[in-house]
Design a protein around this motif. Structure first.
Motif, PDB file in Angstrom:
ATOM      1  N   LEU A  82      64.850 -15.215  63.312  1.00 55.87           N
ATOM      2  CA  LEU A  82      65.167 -14.297  62.041  1.00 55.87           C
ATOM      3  C   LEU A  82      64.726 -14.678  60.903  1.00 55.87           C
ATOM      4  O   LEU A  82      64.144 -14.119  59.927  1.00 55.87           O
ATOM      5  CB  LEU A  82      66.453 -13.674  62.377  1.00 55.87           C
ATOM      6  CG  LEU A  82      66.713 -12.831  63.303  1.00 55.87           C
ATOM      7  CD1 LEU A  82      68.360 -12.121  63.442  1.00 55.87           C
ATOM      8  CD2 LEU A  82      65.725 -11.266  63.551  1.00 55.87           C
ATOM      9  N   ASP A 124      64.181 -12.634  57.753  1.00 53.79           N
ATOM     10  CA  ASP A 124      65.418 -11.879  57.477  1.00 53.79           C
ATOM     11  C   ASP A 124      66.443 -12.714  56.537  1.00 53.79           C
ATOM     12  O   ASP A 124      66.520 -13.808  57.033  1.00 53.79           O
ATOM     13  CB  ASP A 124      66.160 -11.381  58.613  1.00 53.79           C
ATOM     14  CG  ASP A 124      67.122 -10.469  58.461  1.00 53.79           C
ATOM     15  OD1 ASP A 124      67.378  -9.975  57.469  1.00 53.79           O
ATOM     16  OD2 ASP A 124      67.372  -9.796  59.536  1.00 53.79           O
ATOM     17  N   LYS A 151      68.711  -3.550  62.857  1.00 53.98           N
ATOM     18  CA  LYS A 151      68.421  -5.017  62.084  1.00 53.98           C
ATOM     19  C   LYS A 151      69.024  -6.342  62.758  1.00 53.98           C
ATOM     20  O   LYS A 151      69.062  -7.306  62.550  1.00 53.98           O
ATOM     21  CB  LYS A 151      68.471  -5.275  60.747  1.00 53.98           C
ATOM     22  CG  LYS A 151      67.577  -4.460  59.751  1.00 53.98           C
ATOM     23  CD  LYS A 151      67.749  -4.734  58.405  1.00 53.98           C
ATOM     24  CE  LYS A 151      66.880  -3.991  57.234  1.00 53.98           C
ATOM     25  NZ  LYS A 151      67.004  -4.208  55.937  1.00 53.98           N
ATOM     26  N   TYR A 152      69.710  -5.724  64.021  1.00 53.41           N
ATOM     27  CA  TYR A 152      70.492  -6.786  64.777  1.00 53.41           C
ATOM     28  C   TYR A 152      69.771  -7.143  65.844  1.00 53.41           C
ATOM     29  O   TYR A 152      69.142  -6.617  66.708  1.00 53.41           O
ATOM     30  CB  TYR A 152      71.907  -6.091  65.374  1.00 53.41           C
ATOM     31  CG  TYR A 152      72.716  -5.550  64.333  1.00 53.41           C
ATOM     32  CD1 TYR A 152      72.969  -5.829  62.793  1.00 53.41           C
ATOM     33  CD2 TYR A 152      73.771  -4.525  64.741  1.00 53.41           C
ATOM     34  CE1 TYR A 152      73.556  -5.346  62.002  1.00 53.41           C
ATOM     35  CE2 TYR A 152      74.759  -4.076  63.669  1.00 53.41           C
ATOM     36  CZ  TYR A 152      74.596  -4.401  62.153  1.00 53.41           C
ATOM     37  OH  TYR A 152      75.584  -3.974  61.308  1.00 53.41           O
ATOM     38  N   THR A 184      65.988  -5.751  69.453  1.00 57.75           N
ATOM     39  CA  THR A 184      66.163  -5.576  68.292  1.00 57.75           C
ATOM     40  C   THR A 184      66.624  -3.926  67.813  1.00 57.75           C
ATOM     41  O   THR A 184      65.737  -2.956  68.306  1.00 57.75           O
ATOM     42  CB  THR A 184      64.919  -5.748  67.174  1.00 57.75           C
ATOM     43  OG1 THR A 184      64.696  -7.171  67.565  1.00 57.75           O
ATOM     44  CG2 THR A 184      65.158  -5.400  65.817  1.00 57.75           C
TER      45      THR A 184
END
Length: 205
Positions: A161, A167, A132-133, A129
């Protein structure tokens, strides 16, 4: 008188015969010694001729080992020699072939427990990570863009996620093994409006 003279001659004659035998023996020894000396001299000459390299301290040239060209592993992706050298010269963390400081341990555990027998999950080398990817690194070749394994892993990353992290704007990249082009993207999710996981950017061609 004649008998005495004959006896004297006989003794003198016998004395001469003993002297002659001793002389013959000595001559034999001398001849034998000459033969031995000659043989030793010939052996020394031949030894110098045969061992000239060793006597002079010269070292025979070492034959060069044959050069074997690198070849791809059986059944594996076609890896060029340049990319193989790059892999060897960089640690696993740099090539994403192993854990790094960015490894998402929670994601790794989720994938390993949620999909224990999944063949696609077994192709994962690291999950990281960054920001936020979510980046899922694999040992898939760079030609495997939009393959079933890449799409499956992308969907699993999306599930992680949304359901585990919560997310609302998930971004997932499934990436190939390290090569000349780094770790190319094979499949992705670029936000809430993207649900197909098919690679659209960059264009896979």
């Amino acid at each position: 008188m004649n008998r005495g003279s004959g006896l004297a001659r006989s003794r003198r004659g016998g004395h001469r015969r003993r002297k002659s035998r001793r002389t013959a023996v000595l001559e034999g020894f001398v001849a034998l010694a000459a033969i031995v000396v000659a043989a030793l001299a010939i052996g020394a000459v031949l030894g110098r001729q045969g061992g000239g390299s060793a006597a002079s301290g010269a070292t025979p040239p070492t034959p060069k080992a044959p050069v074997v060209a690198d070849s791809p592993a059986k059944g594996g992706p076609d890896v060029t020699t340049a990319s193989a050298r790059a892999k060897k010269s960089r640690p696993a963390a740099k090539t994403a072939a192993g854990p790094s400081k960015h490894t998402d341990a929670k994601a790794v555990n989720y994938f390993q427990t949620r999909w224990v027998a999944d063949k696609a999950v077994k192709r994962i080398t690291d999950i990281r990570t960054v920001g936020k990817y979510l980046r899922i690194y694999t040992n898939l070749p760079e030609t495997a863009h939009n393959s079933k394994s890449a799409i499956d892993l992308c969907k699993r990353g999306l599930e992680y996620l949304v359901q585990e992290v919560g997310d609302q704007h998930p971004v997932v990249f499934v990436q190939a093994e390290f090569g000349q082009n780094g770790n190319p993207v094979l499949a992705n999710i670029l936000g809430p409006d993207d649900t197909s996981c098919r690679l659209t950017h960059p264009d896979p061609g």
